[in-house]
Write a protein that holds these residues in place. Structure first.
Motif, PDB file in Angstrom:
ATOM      1  N   GLY A   4       0.713  -1.400  -0.087  1.00 28.45           N
ATOM      2  CA  GLY A   4       0.109   0.149   0.033  1.00 28.45           C
ATOM      3  C   GLY A   4       0.907   1.162  -0.004  1.00 28.45           C
ATOM      4  N   GLY A   5       1.959   1.258   0.914  1.00 33.99           N
ATOM      5  CA  GLY A   5       2.827   2.241   1.111  1.00 33.99           C
ATOM      6  C   GLY A   5       3.541   2.596  -0.438  1.00 33.99           C
ATOM      7  N   ALA A   6       4.094   1.581  -0.878  1.00 37.59           N
ATOM      8  CA  ALA A   6       4.856   1.648  -2.095  1.00 37.59           C
ATOM      9  C   ALA A   6       3.948   2.307  -3.415  1.00 37.59           C
ATOM     10  CB  ALA A   6       5.303   0.359  -2.701  1.00 37.59           C
TER      11      ALA A   6
ATOM     12  N   ALA B 248       8.607   5.748  -0.044  1.00 36.94           N
ATOM     13  CA  ALA B 248       9.749   4.696   0.213  1.00 36.94           C
ATOM     14  C   ALA B 248       9.421   3.927   1.510  1.00 36.94           C
ATOM     15  CB  ALA B 248      11.139   5.398   0.483  1.00 36.94           C
ATOM     16  N   VAL B 249       9.312   2.477   1.245  1.00 36.98           N
ATOM     17  CA  VAL B 249       8.777   1.665   2.394  1.00 36.98           C
ATOM     18  C   VAL B 249       9.518   0.353   2.457  1.00 36.98           C
ATOM     19  CG1 VAL B 249       6.448   2.857   2.533  1.00 36.98           C
ATOM     20  CG2 VAL B 249       6.627   0.973   1.115  1.00 36.98           C
ATOM     21  N   MET B 250       9.657  -0.051   3.833  1.00 37.20           N
ATOM     22  CA  MET B 250      10.410  -1.387   3.805  1.00 37.20           C
ATOM     23  C   MET B 250       9.981  -2.250   4.815  1.00 37.20           C
ATOM     24  SD  MET B 250      13.521   0.135   5.997  1.00 37.20           S
ATOM     25  CE  MET B 250      14.151  -1.536   6.405  1.00 37.20           C
ATOM     26  N   THR B 251      10.108  -3.382   4.812  1.00 29.58           N
ATOM     27  CA  THR B 251       9.981  -4.064   5.960  1.00 29.58           C
ATOM     28  C   THR B 251      11.323  -5.302   6.226  1.00 29.58           C
ATOM     29  OG1 THR B 251       8.578  -6.005   6.781  1.00 29.58           O
ATOM     30  CG2 THR B 251       9.054  -6.044   4.446  1.00 29.58           C
ATOM     31  N   SER B 252      11.309  -5.767   7.220  1.00 21.75           N
ATOM     32  CA  SER B 252      12.414  -6.791   7.428  1.00 21.75           C
ATOM     33  C   SER B 252      11.825  -7.932   8.420  1.00 21.75           C
ATOM     34  CB  SER B 252      13.368  -6.128   8.462  1.00 21.75           C
ATOM     35  OG  SER B 252      13.055  -5.764   9.627  1.00 21.75           O
ATOM     36  N   SER B 253      12.405  -9.153   8.183  1.00 22.38           N
ATOM     37  CA  SER B 253      12.096 -10.190   9.025  1.00 22.38           C
ATOM     38  C   SER B 253      12.976 -11.341   8.810  1.00 22.38           C
ATOM     39  CB  SER B 253      10.703 -10.745   8.456  1.00 22.38           C
ATOM     40  OG  SER B 253      10.253 -11.926   9.080  1.00 22.38           O
ATOM     41  N   SER B 254      12.888 -12.599   9.345  1.00 19.13           N
ATOM     42  CA  SER B 254      14.072 -13.543   9.025  1.00 19.13           C
ATOM     43  C   SER B 254      13.080 -15.017   8.435  1.00 19.13           C
ATOM     44  CB  SER B 254      14.337 -14.085  10.593  1.00 19.13           C
ATOM     45  OG  SER B 254      15.503 -15.081  10.191  1.00 19.13           O
ATOM     46  N   SER B 255      13.974 -15.809   8.192  1.00 20.08           N
ATOM     47  CA  SER B 255      13.366 -16.739   7.011  1.00 20.08           C
ATOM     48  C   SER B 255      11.942 -17.243   7.184  1.00 20.08           C
ATOM     49  CB  SER B 255      14.185 -18.052   7.076  1.00 20.08           C
ATOM     50  OG  SER B 255      15.607 -17.671   7.190  1.00 20.08           O
ATOM     51  N   PRO B 256      11.266 -17.743   8.400  1.00 22.34           N
ATOM     52  CA  PRO B 256       9.794 -18.237   8.440  1.00 22.34           C
ATOM     53  C   PRO B 256       9.207 -16.771   7.932  1.00 22.34           C
ATOM     54  CG  PRO B 256      11.153 -19.028  10.398  1.00 22.34           C
ATOM     55  CD  PRO B 256      12.124 -17.987   9.682  1.00 22.34           C
ATOM     56  N   GLY B 257       9.415 -15.790   8.482  1.00 28.02           N
ATOM     57  CA  GLY B 257       8.642 -14.627   8.313  1.00 28.02           C
ATOM     58  C   GLY B 257       8.602 -14.046   6.737  1.00 28.02           C
TER      59      GLY B 257
ATOM     60  N   SER C 185      20.445   2.356   1.332  1.00 23.82           N
ATOM     61  CA  SER C 185      20.097   3.261   0.303  1.00 23.82           C
ATOM     62  C   SER C 185      20.139   2.657  -1.050  1.00 23.82           C
ATOM     63  CB  SER C 185      21.031   4.485   0.626  1.00 23.82           C
ATOM     64  OG  SER C 185      22.483   4.193   1.054  1.00 23.82           O
ATOM     65  N   LEU C 186      21.391   1.907  -1.302  1.00 23.17           N
ATOM     66  CA  LEU C 186      21.595   1.046  -2.381  1.00 23.17           C
ATOM     67  C   LEU C 186      20.277   0.341  -2.810  1.00 23.17           C
ATOM     68  CD1 LEU C 186      23.210   0.567  -4.981  1.00 23.17           C
ATOM     69  CD2 LEU C 186      24.222  -1.494  -3.576  1.00 23.17           C
ATOM     70  N   GLY C 187      19.613  -0.273  -1.860  1.00 27.14           N
ATOM     71  CA  GLY C 187      18.388  -0.982  -2.231  1.00 27.14           C
ATOM     72  C   GLY C 187      17.365  -0.430  -2.710  1.00 27.14           C
ATOM     73  N   PHE C 188      17.011   0.851  -1.943  1.00 31.02           N
ATOM     74  CA  PHE C 188      15.868   1.693  -2.077  1.00 31.02           C
ATOM     75  C   PHE C 188      16.066   2.501  -3.395  1.00 31.02           C
ATOM     76  CE2 PHE C 188      14.411   1.980   2.455  1.00 31.02           C
ATOM     77  CZ  PHE C 188      13.227   1.942   1.981  1.00 31.02           C
ATOM     78  N   ASP C 189      17.494   2.815  -3.824  1.00 31.05           N
ATOM     79  CA  ASP C 189      17.848   3.626  -5.102  1.00 31.05           C
ATOM     80  C   ASP C 189      17.569   2.637  -6.203  1.00 31.05           C
ATOM     81  OD1 ASP C 189      18.263   5.823  -3.707  1.00 31.05           O
ATOM     82  OD2 ASP C 189      20.390   5.799  -3.897  1.00 31.05           O
TER      83      ASP C 189
END
Lengths: 179, 369
Positions: free
Chosen positions: B69-71, B76-85, B155-159
């Motif tokens: 939705g944000g994107a 410029a929106v993001m999330t983070s998690s680990s493998s199962p997530g 920043s590289l990832g977002f750019d």
């Protein structure tokens, strides 16, 4: 200059904190440093250890198999890491609760009665700082002044009034190492 | 000590770098070994400084759809998690790719499969680089090996995500997420204004009017197969562009190498120690560290492999990237795997032993099995 250090004991003994304070002290002294923890999901009671590498050159691997220096806080960790100290290295341990003392003859073994001293001083929570003092005496990688500055960085501000007590414990630990 | 040099965990560096990038929103759900990302953001309270939204969602599924939705609005929106997530997020990631939306997804990998362990792993390479979600799509996948790269790749990832209108992923692991080392954080950038977003993202849904004559619709649904094929062709053209422009890798000691190690992320620096130890014994080993796992540095590996007697792929998994390495060299040299699984991280001695066992100690005329 390079010192590859393992600090190991039970969770709750201040193993990771000791490493963190040492790491901040190295940062204060413009040295390269890595701090790599290893512990289980439990906050207390499980085994916990941390690898701290201090060097004047860039550090590649933060994970090692052998160490220059070991600071050991319980029997399980002694059993696991005594053989991992490089020949000529240093093993610092607290004999409290140790049933089988280290036996190697090709390393310098330094018993430090930290538990006894912490009871004498009446400040159980600075146990790890006594052992840090012993480490700094054996391995003067960073000056005590840098460690005190490191404490300011590692501790939240609400605990800064405890820094003098921590410094006293560090100095006590240095004294406990017999010449 | 220089004031701008900080000591922090990789996870903390990601959070700090996100604020400083001018990220508009973070949506996530806690999971070890990446929980410090959300914890650091909550402690920093960027909503009071830059205006960045930080929200702990009810699940990873909710997080990735909030990102969607944000994107869609050009933020410029993001999330983070680990493998199962991250497994739970795969549907949303496929939708983001199909809707050509920029976003940053961070996976600090832990040992699987299943709920697995909280300890480090690299066993989501296939998921990150080959799909994971359904459909013909790719993510730009960046693999950091230092805390500095954890910060820089935000920043590289977002750019890159905004440049190509495609989601990008930081594929880290529990080692580089949990370890502390020195880092220099980027300068604080202001968040983009609504005006800048409308100018830079003419596709975004930014509300009625603003001089647009055509409605912007963000969707991954297209029931007309002829149109959907055209969409797919456009995605593929974008992927070919990315493959042409964005391959990144690090090469160490490859000029005179007799043997080559290929490794990504944290294990690459553990390999570096093994390589330095081997060189002390006079054995010439080199390293290629893919930094972009997609697009993969096939050409660099092919080139570096020209004069070597063997390649060891070291991964904290059962052997996943090795398939791309074998594709790169078309099996013109022997390629072997070494790795540990289930949250165990190999130490430099084990890697050196594997090099000896597979290559160095093998007689030159030994038959390949």
């Amino acid at each position: 200059m390079k010192d590859e250090i393992i600090i190991a004991g039970f969770g709750g003994q201040g193993v990771l904190s000791m490493g963190k304070i040492l790491a901040y002290a190295a940062l204060e002294n413009d040295l390269e440093v890595t701090w790599m923890p290893s512990y289980g999901p439990e906050q207390r009671g499980g085994t916990a250890n941390v690898t701290v590498i201090i060097s004047d050159e860039p550090i590649s691997s933060p994970i090692l198999d052998t160490y220059d220096t070991a600071v050991i806080l319980n029997q399980q960790s002694l059993d696991k890491f005594e053989s991992k100290v490089k020949p000529g290295g240093v093993l610092i341990y607290d004999p409290y609760g140790i049933h089988h003392a280290p036996t190697r003859t090709d390393i310098t073994i330094v018993p430090v009665d930290a538990m006894e001293a912490t009871i004498e001083m009446g400040q159980a929570k600075s146990y790890n700082m006594i052992l840090l003092g012993a480490l700094l005496k054996m391995r003067p990688d960073v000056p005590v002044e840098a460690v005190v500055r490191g404490l300011k960085k590692a501790l939240p501000e609400r605990h800064h009034h405890l820094i003098p007590a921590n410094e006293a414990a560090i100095r006590k630990g240095m004294e406990l190492v017999k010449e | 000590m220089k004031d701008n040099v900080k000591l922090m965990k990789g996870n903390e560096a990601i959070a700090m770098a996100a604020i400083r990038y001018g990220c508009d929103g973070y949506f996530g759900y806690p999971i070890t070994p990446q929980s410090e990302v959300l914890e650091t953001l909550e402690a920093q309270m960027p909503w009071e400084t830059t205006g960045m939204v930080v929200l702990q969602a009810e699940s990873e599924v909710a997080s990735i759809n909030m990102v969607y939705g944000g994107a869609a609005t050009g933020k410029a929106v993001m999330t983070s998690s680990s493998s199962p997530g991250v497994s739970l997020m795969q549907e949303g990631i496929s939708y983001l790719a199909a809707s050509e939306l920029p976003a940053l997804i961070v996976n600090v990998m832990r040992g699987g499969p299943g709920l697995g362990t909280i300890h480090p792993s690299q066993s989501d390479y296939f998921q990150a680089t080959k799909g994971g979600g359904h459909g013909d799509y790719h993510l730009i996948v960046l693999a950091p090996s230092t805390v500095q790269e954890m910060a820089d790749f935000v920043s590289l990832g977002f750019d890159l995500a905004f440049k190509y209108r495609t989601p990008s992923m930081i594929l880290a692991d529990g080692v580089v997420g949990q370890m502390m080392e020195k880092v220099v954080l980027p300068e604080q950038r202001p968040r983009r204004t609504e005006e800048e977003i409308r100018r830079q993202c003419p596709w975004a849904v930014t509300g009625k009017d603003h001089g647009r004559t055509k409605r912007n619709i963000v969707t991954s649904l297209e029931l007309d197969s002829a149109v959907m094929e055209k969409n797919n062709e456009r995605f593929q053209r974008t992927y070919r562009e990315i493959e042409k422009n964005e391959v990144r890798y690090e090469a160490r000691y490859t000029e005179d190498a007799d043997y080559l190690v290929v490794a990504f992320g944290s294990i690459a620096r553990i390999c570096m120690k093994a390589i330095e130890d081997a060189r002390k014994e006079g054995v010439k080993v080199g390293l290629i560290r893919p930094i972009t796992l997609w697009p993969f540095p096939y050409d660099a590996i092919r080139e570096a492999a020209k004069n070597v007697k063997g390649i060891l792929c070291v991964e904290i998994n059962a052997g996943q990237m090795i398939e791309d390495v074998r594709l790169a060299v078309s099996d013109s040299v022997p390629v072997r795997h070494f790795g540990r699984m289930g949250g165990i991280v190999p130490n430099p001695n084990e890697i050196l032993d594997a090099l000896r066992r597979d290559f160095i100690d093998k007689p030159a005329n030994a038959k390949e099995d």
